[in-house]
Design a protein around this motif. Structure first.
Motif: not given
Length: 69
Positions: A54-60, A63-67
């Motif tokens: 879940p931590a990796l999914a939250q990080l991804a 990053v997607r929202r920033l892009l």
């Protein structure tokens, strides 16, 4: 008796390639491929069978929202 002609060396043989410049697409295409694969990987609607940290999914997702901005 034949005359010997002098040939010029190949341009790549001169200078050792230290000052060689890459075209713009030599960097743009790998970056575009990486970003598109990253966005495909982060699309949650296509990840039916995928389970992950879940931590990796939250990080991804972050990053997607920033892009997207």
């Amino acid at each position: 008796m034949s005359a010997h002609t002098q040939t010029r060396p190949h341009p790549a043989a001169q200078g050792g390639g230290v000052g060689a410049l890459l075209p713009w697409w030599a960097l743009a295409l790998p970056v575009l491929a990486f970003v598109s694969l990253l966005l495909l990987m982060m699309n949650p609607s296509d990840a039916h069978a995928a389970t992950g940290d879940p931590a990796l999914a939250q990080l991804a997702d972050h990053v997607r929202r920033l892009l997207v901005r």
